[in-house]
Write an enzyme that holds these catalytic residues in place. Sequence first.
Site, PDB file in Angstrom:
ATOM      1  CG  HIS A 281       1.280   9.949   4.330  1.00 54.22           C
ATOM      2  ND1 HIS A 281       0.662  10.270   3.087  1.00 54.22           N
ATOM      3  CD2 HIS A 281       1.362   8.612   4.494  1.00 54.22           C
ATOM      4  CE1 HIS A 281       0.157   8.997   2.873  1.00 54.22           C
ATOM      5  NE2 HIS A 281       0.636   8.115   3.675  1.00 54.22           N
ATOM      6  CD  GLU A 282       3.594   6.744   7.070  1.00 53.73           C
ATOM      7  OE1 GLU A 282       2.640   6.073   7.539  1.00 53.73           O
ATOM      8  OE2 GLU A 282       3.738   6.550   5.947  1.00 53.73           O
TER       9      GLU A 282
ATOM     10  CG  HIS B 133      -2.094   6.939   7.577  1.00 63.53           C
ATOM     11  ND1 HIS B 133      -3.164   6.428   6.749  1.00 63.53           N
ATOM     12  CD2 HIS B 133      -0.824   6.636   6.701  1.00 63.53           C
ATOM     13  CE1 HIS B 133      -2.576   6.312   5.444  1.00 63.53           C
ATOM     14  NE2 HIS B 133      -1.239   6.532   5.268  1.00 63.53           N
TER      15      HIS B 133
ATOM     16  CE1 TYR C 220      -4.154   2.830   3.791  1.00 62.00           C
ATOM     17  CE2 TYR C 220      -3.190   0.706   3.456  1.00 62.00           C
ATOM     18  CZ  TYR C 220      -3.055   1.821   3.382  1.00 62.00           C
ATOM     19  OH  TYR C 220      -1.717   2.606   3.044  1.00 62.00           O
TER      20      TYR C 220
ATOM     21  CD  GLU D   5      -1.948   5.872   1.635  1.00 58.83           C
ATOM     22  OE1 GLU D   5      -1.123   6.589   1.538  1.00 58.83           O
ATOM     23  OE2 GLU D   5      -1.694   5.153   2.649  1.00 58.83           O
TER      24      GLU D   5
ATOM     25  CG  ASP E 194      -1.162  -0.101  -3.114  1.00 58.80           C
ATOM     26  OD1 ASP E 194      -0.936  -0.334  -1.905  1.00 58.80           O
ATOM     27  OD2 ASP E 194      -1.471   1.048  -3.586  1.00 58.80           O
TER      28      ASP E 194
ATOM     29  CG  HIS F 216      -0.010   3.698  -1.597  1.00 65.88           C
ATOM     30  ND1 HIS F 216      -0.341   2.402  -0.949  1.00 65.88           N
ATOM     31  CD2 HIS F 216       0.441   4.526  -0.584  1.00 65.88           C
ATOM     32  CE1 HIS F 216      -0.128   2.654   0.255  1.00 65.88           C
ATOM     33  NE2 HIS F 216       0.181   3.821   0.365  1.00 65.88           N
TER      34      HIS F 216
END
Lengths: 353, 142
Positions: free
Chosen positions: A173-174, A177, A188, A197, A270, A275
């Site tokens: 996931h990271e 990005h 974002y 996301e 957020d 998310h």
Amino acid sequence: MTGHRRCAPCAVPPHILERIARNGNDEQRARALSTMAQDSSHRSVRVHNALMRSVQRPATPPRLAPTSGPRRTIGDAKESEDLPGTTVRAEGDAPVADVAVNEAYDGLGATFAFFLDAYGRDSVDDDGMGLLATVHYGDHYENAFWNGRQMVFGDGDGELFNRFTVSLDIIGHELAHGVTEDEAQLMYLNQSGALNESLSDVFGSLVKQHLRGQTAEEADWLIGEGLLTDAVQGVALRSMKEPGTAYDDPVLGDDIQPAHMDGYVRTTTDNGGVHINSGIPNKAFYTLAVALGGHAWERAGRIWYEALRAPQLRPNATFRSFAAATSRQAQVLFGPEETQAVRDAWASVGVPV
Amino acid sequence: MTGDRNTGSRPDGGGPADLAGRIRVILERYGGIIGRPVRRGLDTAQLPADQAATLRSLAASLTAGPDGTAGPGGTGGGPAGADRFVYVIEVEFQGGRVERTFHEPVPEGVRPLLTLLSRAPRLPARPGPPPPSSPAGGSPRR
């Protein structure tokens, strides 16, 4: 990363520039608009490069042979917030005694292998970029993040969260990005942020499925599997298969991800619920993957990947515009069966194509 | 980073914050890969004298200056990257309150207070109605 994106003006995210242009005084507005204009010219270069790539791209996924494979470096922050920390394992080094270091090293390797094998992508920037991750960041830090240059993993509090390297899908996931930032620079915020996301969840899950050799039907479609301690009533952070069902815990709260536009959450926190509302495109991807069957990265994942790379995809993309991009890519890459499956998947979550 | 954003309010119209009496400091954390808000807080009325003094001292660094701007700068814009935390620290004191928002990486001067609050007891989520939903096919207001 390509050189033009390292320029100073790009240090301020586009949504902040837009906010300044909207709310700032005359001088601030003028500076923001000037910067946005420069950024637009950089985008033109990116669009041009993407177009060139699409012209040069063969009908089947390229199988590039990178000159050197992954170039991984793992740093240890030793519970500080200093990055990148002390290098504790570099490419080719033998495993060390620290399990978090080895998990990060192996996770970066699995993610690199996935993007190369599935899409012929040579690292984050498709140009062999070195992969840097730092573990043991902060004091009982309950998070993992991408800071624009590297991945960072905390140890968790030990009460609700285990160390964040424990989940391969989180490592994927990271790193994803970074891929999204390189290809589309999705803002974002709100729907583009939720897409950002979701793309990380999609590719994070596909990294795990690819390593395990699982089909769409066999996969668990969980994000953060193994991250929650036994004290938490839950199985993961998110479920792409059934958004909103990953956990329901007296301390952590309940999973409020929607699986349909009917449940879209408007919030100022957020970054506009990036998310939370990611559950909607996550569910669309899962639905498509299961409808097509087999290995999800081969058709569903390829469609999503090429939609991400499409020059038409704007930084402020909405669910609907991304859905349209996936439909176009399905048509170009595959055929009417896949295209209809893409449209059906988006329709099932309330996003018409 | 885009600099300060002080969202503090002073019913008394300004002036140094009076932290000599009872104060309550609340930390709200948003974002992160988890995406769940977490709320923690400390109240000097419920702390031993030495710990209350520490809390007052750290809170003072946040509320220093007549309009709150002399303390460590809040950061209103998001940094590069993804899955980063956003912290909102609220100091309630007799006669007013100050609220600051910090995006990671937070300024050095704020870290001691943040560390202290990160170990504070969890509080219930901020009271209020649940976030509204838009109709099918809708999109969020930008």
